[in-house]
Write an enzyme that holds these catalytic residues in place. Structure first.
Site, PDB file in Angstrom:
ATOM      1  N   ARG A 115      38.444 -66.438 -80.532  1.00  0.00           N
ATOM      2  CA  ARG A 115      37.514 -65.988 -79.506  1.00  0.00           C
ATOM      3  C   ARG A 115      37.591 -66.890 -78.287  1.00  0.00           C
ATOM      4  O   ARG A 115      37.576 -68.106 -78.392  1.00  0.00           O
ATOM      5  CB  ARG A 115      36.093 -65.997 -80.080  1.00  0.00           C
ATOM      6  CG  ARG A 115      35.095 -65.288 -79.170  1.00  0.00           C
ATOM      7  CD  ARG A 115      33.732 -65.214 -79.801  1.00  0.00           C
ATOM      8  NE  ARG A 115      32.798 -64.518 -78.937  1.00  0.00           N
ATOM      9  CZ  ARG A 115      31.498 -64.551 -79.093  1.00  0.00           C
ATOM     10  NH1 ARG A 115      30.967 -65.212 -80.087  1.00  0.00           N
ATOM     11  NH2 ARG A 115      30.702 -63.899 -78.272  1.00  0.00           N
ATOM     12  N   GLU A 164      31.455 -71.533 -83.835  1.00  0.00           N
ATOM     13  CA  GLU A 164      31.668 -72.013 -82.460  1.00  0.00           C
ATOM     14  C   GLU A 164      30.451 -71.773 -81.571  1.00  0.00           C
ATOM     15  O   GLU A 164      30.025 -72.647 -80.826  1.00  0.00           O
ATOM     16  CB  GLU A 164      32.893 -71.320 -81.861  1.00  0.00           C
ATOM     17  CG  GLU A 164      33.185 -71.699 -80.416  1.00  0.00           C
ATOM     18  CD  GLU A 164      34.294 -72.717 -80.283  1.00  0.00           C
ATOM     19  OE1 GLU A 164      34.463 -73.238 -79.176  1.00  0.00           O
ATOM     20  OE2 GLU A 164      34.977 -72.998 -81.275  1.00  0.00           O
ATOM     21  N   ARG A 165      29.848 -70.565 -81.650  1.00  0.00           N
ATOM     22  CA  ARG A 165      28.672 -70.269 -80.822  1.00  0.00           C
ATOM     23  C   ARG A 165      27.506 -71.187 -81.178  1.00  0.00           C
ATOM     24  O   ARG A 165      26.809 -71.695 -80.309  1.00  0.00           O
ATOM     25  CB  ARG A 165      28.243 -68.801 -80.980  1.00  0.00           C
ATOM     26  CG  ARG A 165      29.123 -67.805 -80.259  1.00  0.00           C
ATOM     27  CD  ARG A 165      28.599 -66.383 -80.388  1.00  0.00           C
ATOM     28  NE  ARG A 165      27.345 -66.192 -79.669  1.00  0.00           N
ATOM     29  CZ  ARG A 165      26.169 -65.990 -80.232  1.00  0.00           C
ATOM     30  NH1 ARG A 165      26.044 -65.953 -81.546  1.00  0.00           N
ATOM     31  NH2 ARG A 165      25.091 -65.823 -79.504  1.00  0.00           N
ATOM     32  N   GLU A 207      35.350 -64.381 -89.728  1.00  0.00           N
ATOM     33  CA  GLU A 207      33.956 -64.608 -89.323  1.00  0.00           C
ATOM     34  C   GLU A 207      33.635 -63.806 -88.066  1.00  0.00           C
ATOM     35  O   GLU A 207      32.598 -63.152 -87.960  1.00  0.00           O
ATOM     36  CB  GLU A 207      33.698 -66.093 -89.063  1.00  0.00           C
ATOM     37  CG  GLU A 207      32.218 -66.368 -88.813  1.00  0.00           C
ATOM     38  CD  GLU A 207      31.955 -67.540 -87.876  1.00  0.00           C
ATOM     39  OE1 GLU A 207      30.832 -68.066 -87.921  1.00  0.00           O
ATOM     40  OE2 GLU A 207      32.823 -67.906 -87.085  1.00  0.00           O
ATOM     41  N   GLN A 212      40.686 -70.845 -83.238  1.00  0.00           N
ATOM     42  CA  GLN A 212      39.602 -69.949 -82.844  1.00  0.00           C
ATOM     43  C   GLN A 212      40.146 -68.826 -81.972  1.00  0.00           C
ATOM     44  O   GLN A 212      40.668 -69.067 -80.880  1.00  0.00           O
ATOM     45  CB  GLN A 212      38.533 -70.736 -82.076  1.00  0.00           C
ATOM     46  CG  GLN A 212      37.475 -69.895 -81.373  1.00  0.00           C
ATOM     47  CD  GLN A 212      36.654 -69.047 -82.328  1.00  0.00           C
ATOM     48  OE1 GLN A 212      36.863 -67.845 -82.416  1.00  0.00           O
ATOM     49  NE2 GLN A 212      35.742 -69.669 -83.042  1.00  0.00           N
TER      50      GLN A 212
END
Length: 230
Positions: free
Chosen positions: A25, A73-74, A107, A23
């Site tokens: 972010r 993830e969010r 994404e 990930q």
């Protein structure tokens, strides 16, 4: 079996979904996460997460199944915040580490969720871990080679400046004049502080950087020749 996973949505316990190690972010704004959590609490998770299935062999010979998050993830964080015990997921099979990184980056880029530093570090992983050229990264991300190269150049900045950029204290546009003073670290930090505390615009920062560069060249031109001095 692969076809079954690819075309089906499963409900999986949130505790069985591990974070995506690829990930890119790192920054998740608390206010926006709470807003998403409130929405999920009211309407549920409208878009399934994407995970990969990971099997581990137990000491007794059996199999333990876990899932590794690829995208969402969010939504996963907000679902936990909302108190959900299960979330809808699409299970992908056969993805290697490169594909997991690509999917996670794409994404976030499509949602414009990555800040400039996260994007640069994600591109660096393509270069460092998977030996991609800047042109290949551009093709994968739908960006030009120049865009990729300029993004990667940000990582040459001092950590203090990168942190300010990540936190939105300066803009990506401000980094251009700062980068002009790459070989003058003291003056580079002075310009950074001017931008940070005096809130000067990108255009004003460029004027200052050009003046410093011009004065430096002029100073070199007027320096006496050592042989003449001797």
């Amino acid at each position: 079996m692969s076809q079954l996973y690819s075309n089906s949505i499963f409900w999986i316990d949130v505790d069985k979904i591990n974070p995506n190690p690829f990930q890119p972010r790192r920054e998740f704004e608390a206010t926006k996460l709470k807003d998403l959590s409130d929405s999920i609490r009211m309407y549920g998770v409208l878009q399934p997460l994407v995970v990969s299935r990971v099997e581990h062999e137990k000491p007794d010979g059996g199999l333990m199944v876990e899932y590794e998050l690829i995208a969402g993830e969010r939504r996963l964080r907000a679902s936990k915040l909302a108190g959900l015990t299960q979330v809808p997921v699409v299970v992908r099979v056969g993805d290697d580490n490169l594909m997991k990184l690509e999917l996670a980056i794409i994404e976030n880029l499509q949602r414009e969720d990555l800040n400039a530093v996260e994007r640069a570090r994600a591109f660096y992983r393509f270069v460092n871990e998977f030996k991609y050229t800047h042109a290949q990264i551009g093709t994968k991300m739908g960006k030009s080679r120049e865009y990729v190269s300029n993004t990667l150049r940000l990582l040459q900045l001092p950590e203090e400046i990168l942190n300010a950029l990540s936190e939105g204290k300066i803009t990506e546009g401000h980094t251009r004049p700062i980068m002009m003073l790459q070989d003058r670290p003291e003056e580079q930090m002075v310009l950074f502080k001017e931008i940070l505390y005096k809130k000067i615009t990108v255009r004003e920062a460029e004027k200052i950087a050009r003046k410093i560069a011009f004065d430096r060249v002029r100073k070199v031109e007027y320096m006496p020749d050592p042989e003449i001095n001797e």
